[in-house]
Enzyme design. Sequence first.
Site, PDB file in Angstrom:
ATOM      1  N   ARG A 162       0.909  -1.140  -0.092  1.00  0.00           N
ATOM      2  CA  ARG A 162      -0.079  -0.105   0.080  1.00  0.00           C
ATOM      3  C   ARG A 162       0.900   1.258   0.071  1.00  0.00           C
ATOM      4  O   ARG A 162       0.407   2.246   0.507  1.00  0.00           O
ATOM      5  CB  ARG A 162      -0.935   0.059   1.327  1.00  0.00           C
ATOM      6  CG  ARG A 162      -1.869  -1.021   1.034  1.00  0.00           C
ATOM      7  CD  ARG A 162      -2.956  -1.079   0.086  1.00  0.00           C
ATOM      8  NE  ARG A 162      -3.753  -2.280   0.288  1.00  0.00           N
ATOM      9  CZ  ARG A 162      -3.509  -3.672  -0.275  1.00  0.00           C
ATOM     10  NH1 ARG A 162      -2.332  -3.373  -0.970  1.00  0.00           N
ATOM     11  NH2 ARG A 162      -4.269  -4.499  -0.154  1.00  0.00           N
ATOM     12  N   SER A 237     -10.657  -0.931   4.056  1.00  0.00           N
ATOM     13  CA  SER A 237      -9.764  -1.335   5.026  1.00  0.00           C
ATOM     14  C   SER A 237      -9.524   0.003   5.727  1.00  0.00           C
ATOM     15  O   SER A 237      -8.703   0.762   4.795  1.00  0.00           O
ATOM     16  CB  SER A 237      -8.687  -2.059   4.783  1.00  0.00           C
ATOM     17  OG  SER A 237      -9.316  -3.232   4.134  1.00  0.00           O
ATOM     18  N   GLU A 333      -4.668   3.365   6.317  1.00  0.00           N
ATOM     19  CA  GLU A 333      -4.441   3.174   5.241  1.00  0.00           C
ATOM     20  C   GLU A 333      -5.107   4.272   4.300  1.00  0.00           C
ATOM     21  O   GLU A 333      -4.522   4.684   3.227  1.00  0.00           O
ATOM     22  CB  GLU A 333      -5.111   1.603   4.655  1.00  0.00           C
ATOM     23  CG  GLU A 333      -4.956   1.432   2.964  1.00  0.00           C
ATOM     24  CD  GLU A 333      -5.463   0.070   2.673  1.00  0.00           C
ATOM     25  OE1 GLU A 333      -5.232  -0.998   3.468  1.00  0.00           O
ATOM     26  OE2 GLU A 333      -6.075   0.101   1.792  1.00  0.00           O
TER      27      GLU A 333
HETATM   28  C1  LIG Z   1     -15.601  -0.782   0.060  1.00  0.00           C
HETATM   29  C2  LIG Z   1     -14.025  -0.506  -0.367  1.00  0.00           C
HETATM   30  C3  LIG Z   1     -13.367  -1.509  -0.612  1.00  0.00           C
HETATM   31  C4  LIG Z   1     -11.910  -1.139  -0.929  1.00  0.00           C
HETATM   32  N1  LIG Z   1     -11.153  -2.313  -0.859  1.00  0.00           N
HETATM   33  C5  LIG Z   1      -9.688  -2.280  -1.339  1.00  0.00           C
HETATM   34  C6  LIG Z   1      -8.862  -3.378  -1.514  1.00  0.00           C
HETATM   35  O1  LIG Z   1      -9.623  -4.320  -1.561  1.00  0.00           O
HETATM   36  N2  LIG Z   1      -7.633  -3.115  -1.700  1.00  0.00           N
HETATM   37  C7  LIG Z   1      -7.145  -1.915  -1.972  1.00  0.00           C
HETATM   38  O2  LIG Z   1      -6.054  -1.778  -2.254  1.00  0.00           O
HETATM   39  N3  LIG Z   1      -8.135  -0.449  -1.698  1.00  0.00           N
HETATM   40  C8  LIG Z   1      -9.249  -1.027  -1.571  1.00  0.00           C
HETATM   41  N4  LIG Z   1      -9.936   0.133  -1.068  1.00  0.00           N
HETATM   42  C9  LIG Z   1      -9.595   1.426  -1.233  1.00  0.00           C
HETATM   43  C10 LIG Z   1      -9.592   2.426  -2.287  1.00  0.00           C
HETATM   44  O3  LIG Z   1     -10.835   1.663  -3.330  1.00  0.00           O
HETATM   45  C11 LIG Z   1      -8.302   2.394  -3.410  1.00  0.00           C
HETATM   46  O4  LIG Z   1      -7.229   3.001  -2.501  1.00  0.00           O
HETATM   47  C12 LIG Z   1      -8.590   3.126  -4.727  1.00  0.00           C
HETATM   48  O5  LIG Z   1      -7.337   3.028  -5.463  1.00  0.00           O
HETATM   49  C13 LIG Z   1      -9.028   4.825  -4.386  1.00  0.00           C
HETATM   50  O6  LIG Z   1      -9.064   5.193  -5.703  1.00  0.00           O
HETATM   51  P1  LIG Z   1      -9.956   6.728  -5.663  1.00  0.00           P
HETATM   52  O7  LIG Z   1      -9.981   7.172  -7.141  1.00  0.00           O
HETATM   53  O8  LIG Z   1     -11.258   6.430  -4.993  1.00  0.00           O
HETATM   54  O9  LIG Z   1      -8.954   7.595  -4.765  1.00  0.00           O
HETATM   55  P2  LIG Z   1      -9.403   8.723  -4.147  1.00  0.00           P
HETATM   56  O10 LIG Z   1      -9.836   8.509  -2.621  1.00  0.00           O
HETATM   57  O11 LIG Z   1     -10.081   9.935  -5.036  1.00  0.00           O
HETATM   58  O12 LIG Z   1      -7.638   9.573  -4.016  1.00  0.00           O
HETATM   59  C14 LIG Z   1      -6.814   8.623  -2.831  1.00  0.00           C
HETATM   60  C15 LIG Z   1      -5.338   9.551  -3.005  1.00  0.00           C
HETATM   61  O13 LIG Z   1      -4.915   9.782  -4.190  1.00  0.00           O
HETATM   62  C16 LIG Z   1      -4.728  10.972  -4.632  1.00  0.00           C
HETATM   63  N5  LIG Z   1      -5.123  11.020  -6.066  1.00  0.00           N
HETATM   64  C17 LIG Z   1      -6.209  10.645  -6.828  1.00  0.00           C
HETATM   65  N6  LIG Z   1      -6.160  10.681  -8.097  1.00  0.00           N
HETATM   66  C18 LIG Z   1      -4.884  10.921  -8.377  1.00  0.00           C
HETATM   67  C19 LIG Z   1      -4.099  10.869  -9.524  1.00  0.00           C
HETATM   68  N7  LIG Z   1      -4.902  10.952 -10.929  1.00  0.00           N
HETATM   69  N8  LIG Z   1      -3.018  11.142  -9.518  1.00  0.00           N
HETATM   70  C20 LIG Z   1      -2.370  11.522  -8.277  1.00  0.00           C
HETATM   71  N9  LIG Z   1      -2.999  11.549  -7.128  1.00  0.00           N
HETATM   72  C21 LIG Z   1      -4.277  10.958  -7.130  1.00  0.00           C
HETATM   73  C22 LIG Z   1      -5.758  11.654  -3.724  1.00  0.00           C
HETATM   74  O14 LIG Z   1      -5.478  13.091  -3.724  1.00  0.00           O
HETATM   75  C23 LIG Z   1      -5.797  11.155  -2.518  1.00  0.00           C
HETATM   76  O15 LIG Z   1      -4.767  11.395  -1.769  1.00  0.00           O
HETATM   77  C24 LIG Z   1     -11.440  -0.030  -0.877  1.00  0.00           C
HETATM   78  C25 LIG Z   1     -12.392   1.231  -0.869  1.00  0.00           C
HETATM   79  C26 LIG Z   1     -13.584   0.837  -0.507  1.00  0.00           C
HETATM   80  C27 LIG Z   1     -14.528   2.139  -0.321  1.00  0.00           C
END
Ligand SMILES: Cc1cc2nc3c(=O)[nH]c(=O)nc-3n(C[C@H](O)[C@H](O)[C@H](O)COP(=O)(O)OP(=O)(O)OC[C@H]3O[C@@H](n4cnc5c(N)ncnc54)[C@H](O)[C@@H]3O)c2cc1C
Length: 337
Positions: A162, A237, A333
């Site tokens: 992560r 998580s 995380e």
């Molecule tokens: C129900 C649920 C289950 C999940 N299960 C998992 C799992 O099994 N495994 C896992 O690893 N994660 C899991 N996650 C966490 C999450 O889905 C991942 O971390 C996902 O990659 C986040 O993507 P996002 O676009 O929503 O990021 P955001 O929440 O929009 O952003 C996260 C971070 O990245 C930055 N960011 C966003 N976009 C960019 C970009 N284009 N360039 C640079 N920085 C950027 C943001 O500023 C922020 O700091 C889960 C979340 C939920 C709600």
Amino acid sequence: MEIQSNFSLKKHNTFGIEASAKQFVAVHSIDELKTILLANKNEKKFILGGGSNMLLTKDIDALVIHIDLKGKKIIKEDDDFVWVQSQAGETWHDFVVWTIENNFGGLENMSLIPGNVGTTPVQNIGAYGTEIKDTFVSCEAMNIATQEMKTFTNAECNFGYRESIFKNEVKDQYIITSVVFKLTKHNHKINTSYGDILAELAKNNITEPTLKDVSNAVIAIRQSKLPDPKELGNSGSFFKNPIISKSDFEKIHQKFPEMKFYEVSDTEVKVPAGWLIEQAGFKGKRFGDAGVHKNQALVLVNYGNATGQEILAVSKEVQKTVFEKFGIQIEAEVNVI
Ligand SMILES: Cc1cc2nc3c(=O)[nH]c(=O)nc-3n(C[C@H](O)[C@H](O)[C@H](O)COP(=O)(O)OP(=O)(O)OC[C@H]3O[C@@H](n4cnc5c(N)ncnc54)[C@H](O)[C@@H]3O)c2cc1C
């Protein structure tokens, strides 16, 4: 491209927290992104993907740039592999489904993870024995200060559990605009060794699973274990599984012989944070509208109108109690904003 002021982010974060952005804009192309960055050189900026890995504890006093670049294509192939490129704003799960429909292997164990493709390298997402780093080739990213494009190779991303360069050395300096993955065209490396995948397949009498079978199994398991953010606000998580030295672990294990663990190297073990939190008595505990999920102690939830501060307070209480009981620090995380 319209910049909106005092924009509510409630629908842009899976915790469903009410917080606002001083300014908000959605960008749909590299040119739009460049234009916005140039025109707002002196503004503070915050990058938003799908909002599924953040806890908003306050309003964001910045220009929030929502990355909405769409498109995916094959950029190269040989007899055995295909290189696919996805723009950052594609929904991750839709992209995974598209690869499976095309019989491209490598991402199926990461089905149904929320969020966007462009964010996947930020924390090297992973599930069921697979991580992005296993198939990630490179990503393109724009330097926020200079608007220059840079390619980050797999090795340059410094992927860890992560973790990546984007959370550390170049934090807040780049916006990822597209990602390339190298996937198999045949002889797929089907990985059913993790979690309950084999049991789920057996339930359906599947002995030689296809990519789609594995994906369906992962989806069924996830749906039975994890709350759907559309029904109950959460960010997956909330904590990472702590990695501790074997020598420290052995001392703790003597006191708590039932403690679960996985070896990660000759010198370190990983302990499931969910187990620690459950043993500390938090599973299913509710504090007003904030709480710990009843089936999955690793997941903090918003029952309706919790504030980010209230969820943060629960997370701190969990960390403190786990440390007092086991002497193990658990780290968030989720990005606490
Ligand atoms: C129900 C649920 C289950 C999940 N299960 C998992 C799992 O099994 N495994 C896992 O690893 N994660 C899991 N996650 C966490 C999450 O889905 C991942 O971390 C996902 O990659 C986040 O993507 P996002 O676009 O929503 O990021 P955001 O929440 O929009 O952003 C996260 C971070 O990245 C930055 N960011 C966003 N976009 C960019 C970009 N284009 N360039 C640079 N920085 C950027 C943001 O500023 C922020 O700091 C889960 C979340 C939920 C709600």
